[in-house]
Design a protein around this motif. Structure first.
Motif, mmCIF file in Angstrom:
data_model
loop_
_atom_site.group_PDB
_atom_site.id
_atom_site.type_symbol
_atom_site.label_atom_id
_atom_site.label_comp_id
_atom_site.label_asym_id
_atom_site.label_seq_id
_atom_site.Cartn_x
_atom_site.Cartn_y
_atom_site.Cartn_z
ATOM 1 N N LYS A 41 0.815 -1.222 0.000
ATOM 2 C CA LYS A 41 0.000 0.000 0.000
ATOM 3 C C LYS A 41 0.847 1.269 0.000
ATOM 4 O O LYS A 41 0.339 2.343 -0.289
ATOM 5 C CB LYS A 41 -0.946 -0.011 1.191
ATOM 6 C CG LYS A 41 -2.006 -1.070 1.074
ATOM 7 C CD LYS A 41 -2.930 -1.069 2.246
ATOM 8 C CE LYS A 41 -3.922 -2.204 2.077
ATOM 9 N NZ LYS A 41 -4.859 -2.279 3.175
ATOM 10 N N ASN A 42 2.135 1.146 0.319
ATOM 11 C CA ASN A 42 3.039 2.290 0.262
ATOM 12 C C ASN A 42 3.574 2.512 -1.152
ATOM 13 O O ASN A 42 4.402 3.381 -1.362
ATOM 14 C CB ASN A 42 4.213 2.096 1.227
ATOM 15 C CG ASN A 42 3.769 2.123 2.663
ATOM 16 O OD1 ASN A 42 2.839 2.827 3.026
ATOM 17 N ND2 ASN A 42 4.428 1.339 3.498
ATOM 18 N N LEU A 43 3.130 1.681 -2.085
ATOM 19 C CA LEU A 43 3.507 1.747 -3.504
ATOM 20 C C LEU A 43 4.974 1.405 -3.748
ATOM 21 O O LEU A 43 5.537 1.790 -4.764
ATOM 22 C CB LEU A 43 3.154 3.110 -4.109
ATOM 23 C CG LEU A 43 1.678 3.493 -4.017
ATOM 24 C CD1 LEU A 43 1.465 4.879 -4.609
ATOM 25 C CD2 LEU A 43 0.794 2.474 -4.707
ATOM 26 N N ASN A 44 5.599 0.665 -2.813
ATOM 27 C CA ASN A 44 6.942 0.155 -3.069
ATOM 28 C C ASN A 44 6.865 -0.843 -4.211
ATOM 29 O O ASN A 44 5.852 -1.511 -4.407
ATOM 30 C CB ASN A 44 7.517 -0.504 -1.814
ATOM 31 C CG ASN A 44 7.803 0.508 -0.742
ATOM 32 O OD1 ASN A 44 8.407 1.537 -0.997
ATOM 33 N ND2 ASN A 44 7.350 0.225 0.465
ATOM 34 N N LYS A 45 7.951 -0.934 -4.965
ATOM 35 C CA LYS A 45 7.958 -1.759 -6.167
ATOM 36 C C LYS A 45 9.058 -2.813 -6.115
ATOM 37 O O LYS A 45 10.155 -2.565 -5.630
ATOM 38 C CB LYS A 45 8.216 -0.888 -7.400
ATOM 39 C CG LYS A 45 7.343 0.348 -7.479
ATOM 40 C CD LYS A 45 6.288 0.200 -8.508
ATOM 41 C CE LYS A 45 5.552 1.488 -8.751
ATOM 42 N NZ LYS A 45 4.357 1.642 -7.967
ATOM 43 N N SER A 46 8.732 -3.978 -6.654
ATOM 44 C CA SER A 46 9.722 -5.009 -6.910
ATOM 45 C C SER A 46 10.296 -4.718 -8.289
ATOM 46 O O SER A 46 9.560 -4.538 -9.256
ATOM 47 C CB SER A 46 9.042 -6.380 -6.893
ATOM 48 O OG SER A 46 9.918 -7.370 -7.377
ATOM 49 N N LEU A 47 11.604 -4.658 -8.371
ATOM 50 C CA LEU A 47 12.307 -4.329 -9.612
ATOM 51 C C LEU A 47 12.824 -5.618 -10.234
ATOM 52 O O LEU A 47 13.624 -6.327 -9.627
ATOM 53 C CB LEU A 47 13.460 -3.377 -9.301
ATOM 54 C CG LEU A 47 14.364 -2.946 -10.436
ATOM 55 C CD1 LEU A 47 13.585 -2.216 -11.516
ATOM 56 C CD2 LEU A 47 15.462 -2.047 -9.895
ATOM 57 N N GLN A 48 12.349 -5.925 -11.450
ATOM 58 C CA GLN A 48 12.695 -7.190 -12.079
ATOM 59 C C GLN A 48 13.204 -6.983 -13.501
ATOM 60 O O GLN A 48 12.430 -6.598 -14.378
ATOM 61 C CB GLN A 48 11.464 -8.106 -12.101
ATOM 62 C CG GLN A 48 10.909 -8.369 -10.730
ATOM 63 C CD GLN A 48 9.669 -9.231 -10.747
ATOM 64 O OE1 GLN A 48 9.203 -9.676 -11.777
ATOM 65 N NE2 GLN A 48 9.124 -9.471 -9.575
#
Length: 81
Positions: free
Chosen positions: A10-17
């Motif tokens: 919900k904090n809009l953190n992203k997994s970078l792939q």
């Protein structure tokens, strides 16, 4: 697609792939050597603010970036089943 960003909370953190050799090479020029293993294992998480900067920079370099949300991907999967 060269790089995929998936919103994971919900904090809009992203997994970078990284999804292509070009995407991985580009990321290696923007991250420290110590982070390359995490990049190759798709275990890097970045903030919403940093993902916006990364998207702009990578797009300007000609990379194809895709952004998804875990929630939206689940919704699509459930609608198709």
């Amino acid at each position: 697609m060269d790089i995929c960003l998936i919103t994971i909370d919900k904090n809009l953190n992203k997994s970078l792939q990284p999804k292509s050799a070009i995407g991985m090479l580009w990321l290696q020029t923007h991250f420290e050597n110590e982070q390359w293993e995490a990049l190759s294992n798709s275990t890097v998480l970045i903030s919403e603010e940093n993902s916006t900067l990364l998207i702009e920079d990578a797009t300007n370099a000609g990379l194809n970036i895709q952004c998804f949300s875990d929630i939206s991907m689940l919704d699509v999967f459930q609608k198709n089943n």
